[in-house]
Design a protein around this motif. Sequence first.
Motif, PDB file in Angstrom:
ATOM      1  N   PRO A  66       8.928  -1.914  11.922  1.00 15.03           N
ATOM      2  CA  PRO A  66       9.532  -2.756  11.179  1.00 15.03           C
ATOM      3  C   PRO A  66      10.079  -2.242   9.798  1.00 15.03           C
ATOM      4  O   PRO A  66      11.182  -2.416   9.312  1.00 15.03           O
ATOM      5  CB  PRO A  66       8.735  -3.963  10.710  1.00 15.03           C
ATOM      6  CG  PRO A  66       7.257  -3.542  10.742  1.00 15.03           C
ATOM      7  CD  PRO A  66       7.405  -2.532  11.691  1.00 15.03           C
ATOM      8  N   SER A  67       9.150  -1.281   9.117  1.00 15.94           N
ATOM      9  CA  SER A  67       9.691  -0.566   7.873  1.00 15.94           C
ATOM     10  C   SER A  67       9.102   0.701   8.229  1.00 15.94           C
ATOM     11  O   SER A  67       7.915   0.659   8.715  1.00 15.94           O
ATOM     12  CB  SER A  67       9.379  -1.391   6.619  1.00 15.94           C
ATOM     13  OG  SER A  67       8.019  -1.160   6.320  1.00 15.94           O
ATOM     14  N   ARG A  68       9.365   1.736   7.095  1.00 14.51           N
ATOM     15  CA  ARG A  68       8.606   2.983   7.199  1.00 14.51           C
ATOM     16  C   ARG A  68       7.134   2.762   6.652  1.00 14.51           C
ATOM     17  O   ARG A  68       6.096   3.320   7.543  1.00 14.51           O
ATOM     18  CB  ARG A  68       9.149   3.838   6.178  1.00 14.51           C
ATOM     19  CG  ARG A  68      10.341   4.532   6.607  1.00 14.51           C
ATOM     20  CD  ARG A  68      11.055   5.509   5.662  1.00 14.51           C
ATOM     21  NE  ARG A  68      12.189   5.789   6.072  1.00 14.51           N
ATOM     22  CZ  ARG A  68      13.013   6.787   5.347  1.00 14.51           C
ATOM     23  NH1 ARG A  68      12.693   6.954   4.161  1.00 14.51           N
ATOM     24  NH2 ARG A  68      14.249   7.012   5.622  1.00 14.51           N
ATOM     25  N   PHE A  69       6.940   1.830   5.861  1.00 14.35           N
ATOM     26  CA  PHE A  69       5.685   1.733   5.392  1.00 14.35           C
ATOM     27  C   PHE A  69       4.593   1.014   6.449  1.00 14.35           C
ATOM     28  O   PHE A  69       3.608   1.386   6.637  1.00 14.35           O
ATOM     29  CB  PHE A  69       5.374   0.671   4.039  1.00 14.35           C
ATOM     30  CG  PHE A  69       4.252   0.752   3.363  1.00 14.35           C
ATOM     31  CD1 PHE A  69       3.603  -0.430   3.615  1.00 14.35           C
ATOM     32  CD2 PHE A  69       3.821   1.789   2.865  1.00 14.35           C
ATOM     33  CE1 PHE A  69       2.425  -0.506   2.932  1.00 14.35           C
ATOM     34  CE2 PHE A  69       2.565   1.779   2.312  1.00 14.35           C
ATOM     35  CZ  PHE A  69       1.766   0.807   2.206  1.00 14.35           C
ATOM     36  N   GLN A  70       5.253  -0.010   7.057  1.00 16.42           N
ATOM     37  CA  GLN A  70       4.431  -0.685   8.192  1.00 16.42           C
ATOM     38  C   GLN A  70       4.135   0.328   9.089  1.00 16.42           C
ATOM     39  O   GLN A  70       2.896   0.360   9.701  1.00 16.42           O
ATOM     40  CB  GLN A  70       5.285  -1.754   8.767  1.00 16.42           C
ATOM     41  CG  GLN A  70       4.969  -3.049   8.230  1.00 16.42           C
ATOM     42  CD  GLN A  70       3.208  -3.293   8.057  1.00 16.42           C
ATOM     43  OE1 GLN A  70       2.517  -3.101   9.185  1.00 16.42           O
ATOM     44  NE2 GLN A  70       2.910  -3.667   6.859  1.00 16.42           N
ATOM     45  N   ALA A  71       5.193   1.033   9.432  1.00 16.54           N
ATOM     46  CA  ALA A  71       4.777   2.188  10.808  1.00 16.54           C
ATOM     47  C   ALA A  71       3.984   2.946  10.419  1.00 16.54           C
ATOM     48  O   ALA A  71       2.888   3.383  11.239  1.00 16.54           O
ATOM     49  CB  ALA A  71       6.160   2.850  11.231  1.00 16.54           C
ATOM     50  N   GLN A  72       3.954   3.404   9.172  1.00 18.38           N
ATOM     51  CA  GLN A  72       2.926   4.473   8.782  1.00 18.38           C
ATOM     52  C   GLN A  72       1.409   3.786   8.646  1.00 18.38           C
ATOM     53  O   GLN A  72       0.638   4.588   9.040  1.00 18.38           O
ATOM     54  CB  GLN A  72       3.302   4.779   7.221  1.00 18.38           C
ATOM     55  CG  GLN A  72       2.709   5.927   6.596  1.00 18.38           C
ATOM     56  CD  GLN A  72       2.634   6.332   5.305  1.00 18.38           C
ATOM     57  OE1 GLN A  72       2.685   7.269   4.671  1.00 18.38           O
ATOM     58  NE2 GLN A  72       3.238   5.332   4.671  1.00 18.38           N
ATOM     59  N   ALA A  73       1.437   2.457   8.279  1.00 16.78           N
ATOM     60  CA  ALA A  73       0.230   1.674   8.123  1.00 16.78           C
ATOM     61  C   ALA A  73      -0.652   1.763   9.537  1.00 16.78           C
ATOM     62  O   ALA A  73      -1.571   1.994   9.711  1.00 16.78           O
ATOM     63  CB  ALA A  73       0.185   0.677   7.566  1.00 16.78           C
ATOM     64  N   ASP A  74       0.638   1.413  10.518  1.00 14.66           N
ATOM     65  CA  ASP A  74      -0.175   1.347  11.853  1.00 14.66           C
ATOM     66  C   ASP A  74      -0.635   2.781  12.221  1.00 14.66           C
ATOM     67  O   ASP A  74      -1.683   2.690  12.921  1.00 14.66           O
ATOM     68  CB  ASP A  74       1.041   1.120  12.841  1.00 14.66           C
ATOM     69  CG  ASP A  74       1.517  -0.478  12.570  1.00 14.66           C
ATOM     70  OD1 ASP A  74       2.650  -0.729  12.985  1.00 14.66           O
ATOM     71  OD2 ASP A  74       0.660  -1.102  12.092  1.00 14.66           O
ATOM     72  N   ALA A  75       0.093   3.899  12.044  1.00 14.26           N
ATOM     73  CA  ALA A  75      -0.191   5.008  12.518  1.00 14.26           C
ATOM     74  C   ALA A  75      -1.721   5.435  11.619  1.00 14.26           C
ATOM     75  O   ALA A  75      -2.733   5.947  12.327  1.00 14.26           O
ATOM     76  CB  ALA A  75       0.431   6.228  11.937  1.00 14.26           C
ATOM     77  N   VAL A  76      -1.758   4.942  10.331  1.00  9.34           N
ATOM     78  CA  VAL A  76      -2.912   5.314   9.811  1.00  9.34           C
ATOM     79  C   VAL A  76      -4.311   4.638  10.450  1.00  9.34           C
ATOM     80  O   VAL A  76      -5.213   5.198  10.596  1.00  9.34           O
ATOM     81  CB  VAL A  76      -3.104   4.974   8.330  1.00  9.34           C
ATOM     82  CG1 VAL A  76      -4.278   4.912   7.686  1.00  9.34           C
ATOM     83  CG2 VAL A  76      -1.907   5.944   7.626  1.00  9.34           C
ATOM     84  N   ASN A  77      -3.878   3.424  10.758  1.00  6.84           N
ATOM     85  CA  ASN A  77      -5.165   2.503  11.497  1.00  6.84           C
ATOM     86  C   ASN A  77      -5.598   3.193  12.741  1.00  6.84           C
ATOM     87  O   ASN A  77      -6.855   3.166  12.949  1.00  6.84           O
ATOM     88  CB  ASN A  77      -4.705   1.068  11.792  1.00  6.84           C
ATOM     89  CG  ASN A  77      -4.324   0.316  10.303  1.00  6.84           C
ATOM     90  OD1 ASN A  77      -4.817   0.685   9.323  1.00  6.84           O
ATOM     91  ND2 ASN A  77      -3.947  -0.730  10.443  1.00  6.84           N
ATOM     92  N   LEU A  78      -4.415   3.560  13.254  1.00  6.07           N
ATOM     93  CA  LEU A  78      -4.986   4.242  14.773  1.00  6.07           C
ATOM     94  C   LEU A  78      -5.719   5.418  14.535  1.00  6.07           C
ATOM     95  O   LEU A  78      -6.626   5.820  15.231  1.00  6.07           O
ATOM     96  CB  LEU A  78      -3.548   4.933  15.452  1.00  6.07           C
ATOM     97  CG  LEU A  78      -3.055   3.405  16.254  1.00  6.07           C
ATOM     98  CD1 LEU A  78      -1.801   3.731  16.997  1.00  6.07           C
ATOM     99  CD2 LEU A  78      -3.969   3.032  17.538  1.00  6.07           C
ATOM    100  N   ILE A  79      -5.440   6.337  13.683  1.00  6.81           N
ATOM    101  CA  ILE A  79      -5.983   7.502  13.276  1.00  6.81           C
ATOM    102  C   ILE A  79      -7.588   7.213  12.763  1.00  6.81           C
ATOM    103  O   ILE A  79      -8.355   8.017  13.218  1.00  6.81           O
ATOM    104  CB  ILE A  79      -5.367   8.359  12.183  1.00  6.81           C
ATOM    105  CG1 ILE A  79      -3.844   8.905  12.672  1.00  6.81           C
ATOM    106  CG2 ILE A  79      -6.256   9.780  11.824  1.00  6.81           C
ATOM    107  CD1 ILE A  79      -3.068   9.681  11.750  1.00  6.81           C
TER     108      ILE A  79
END
Lengths: 186, 401
Positions: free
Chosen positions: B23-36
């Motif tokens: 939905p926004s760059r920051f959200q996408a980044q946050a999801d990726a960080v959680n997954l990592i």
Amino acid sequence: MSSTATATATAAPTASAIQRSQVDLVDFIDWSGVECLNQNSAHSIANALKQGYREDDGLNVESDADEQLLVYIPFLQVVKLHSLAVKGPEEEGPKTVKLYSNREHMGFSNVNDFPPSDTVEFSAENIQAGKPVVLKYVKFQNVRSVTIFIEDNQSGGDVTKVQKIAFFGTTVETTDMKGLKKIEDH
Amino acid sequence: MVLEATMICIDNSEWMRNGDYTPSRFQAQADAVNLICGAKTQSNPENTVGILTMAGKGVRVLTTPTTDLGKLLACMHGLEIGGELNIASAIQIAQLALKHRQNKNQRQRIIVFAGSPIKYDKKMLESIGKKLKKSSVSLDIVDFGEEDEGKPEKLEALLTAVNNNDSSHIVHIPPGPNALSDVLISTPVFTGDGEGGSGFVAAGPAAGGDYDFGVDPNIDPELALALRVSMEEERARQEAAAKRAAEVASSQNQGDEQSSKSQDTTMADTTGASAAVATDAAEPMSEVDALLQQAIALSMQTPASDSAVRDTDMSEANNEDQDLAAALQMSMQEGEKDSSGQMDMSEVLEDQAFVSSVLASLPGVDPNDPSVKDLLASLHGKSESSDQKKDEEKAAKDDEK
């Protein structure tokens, strides 16, 4: 008899290093804990330390990103270090070598945080001959591990090469826990 | 399963407000960080992960390397967007955080999310890379977001300065329909240095594709098997729960008192049986069974009061009951085979009342079912007082109704 360690090593009577039951401490190195920072992976520290590899002048340890090397050597038991032999090529061999005893997990950032137990400066002939240099024996009476910081090399180039590093000294009476056997109950 | 300490550097600069990644760059980044975070902690339980933010008022370390996944996910909340990226000091601070990790045997890794333009020049980045290489720190770079001129080259230069034996990676992710995290999963950032990230792929969005659970049975047969078994167990459990709900609903229609009375009788039967069993000499097996039976009886009692609310509880109990039933069945069958060593087991079996009450009290097992009857008959074919016990069994069944 022995010169001060900060002076160049030429005055040191190198022959006496092998006298008086000073042994080559290669057998007492704890290989599982040996680490070398900034080494080139193709030329690793084993080439300079291990018996057989270090005799071969073709095999040497090389530095990677720049000319400094940081080698951490733990020992299997407490030892006293008497002397150090370093051999390298004339151009790329080490010049200033600092030793730190009983300091674990040092990094390049904290080599300057505390004074070395000893500093040795090699001249070009020394480093080519690879003769042992006497250290400040009083500083190395109770050594569990030693960290070798190679600060620069003879030519000042980007790569430092070392063919052989050997320590001479004696062991302190330490119990080898592996040798302890349980007394059988009768 | 490399033992590693990781510092994740998050970009929370103004450029992260952009919506070119949903939905926004920051959200996408946050999801990726959680997954990592999840992937790292799963691949080796001793792995530690820390997080720091690179922009905002300054570089801020949110958590030092820790194994606690909850803490990591929690500190991703409430992050504010603003300021400008300061990649140089961020990497240096990350390096410092790694230096002071508790377990010195862990390898060091920094993961940088670079979403905004980088104002440092190549030389500076290369010297930073060199320092990282000297201290044997690996670096993973995720290049997304702002497509700045020279940004990919700068990051590539940084990577070559750091890279030692391919332990460092860079990933360029252009904006597109796929989520940032989906694209990341297939990259070496997730899968480490060529080991299996496939185990984690199953948990995340199914990017694996071809196989049932996104896990290739060839790569990881044990995991595929475990996933399949748990799916089947879940299905069985849900079926049992549905059955149980139907059963309870029907029994409730008959009247609460009657059902509770039958429950009590069952309870009495069970306790009586377990008491009889307990008197058998030196039987650790029977004590365990007695405890199991009490647990089953207790769990049976609760639906009598409020089945609607307790359906979920019951279904969990059902699950346990089924496991207990399965265990009992198995142990009973084994007792059948090995008569010599299992004298005590056969005594338990011979206690017809006990066995029948067990079976009767289990959901989904209808004592009037012919197959169950046959089973009971075969189990107790040897006992002399089989007739008497069959009477008891019938009495128990009557009570149950």
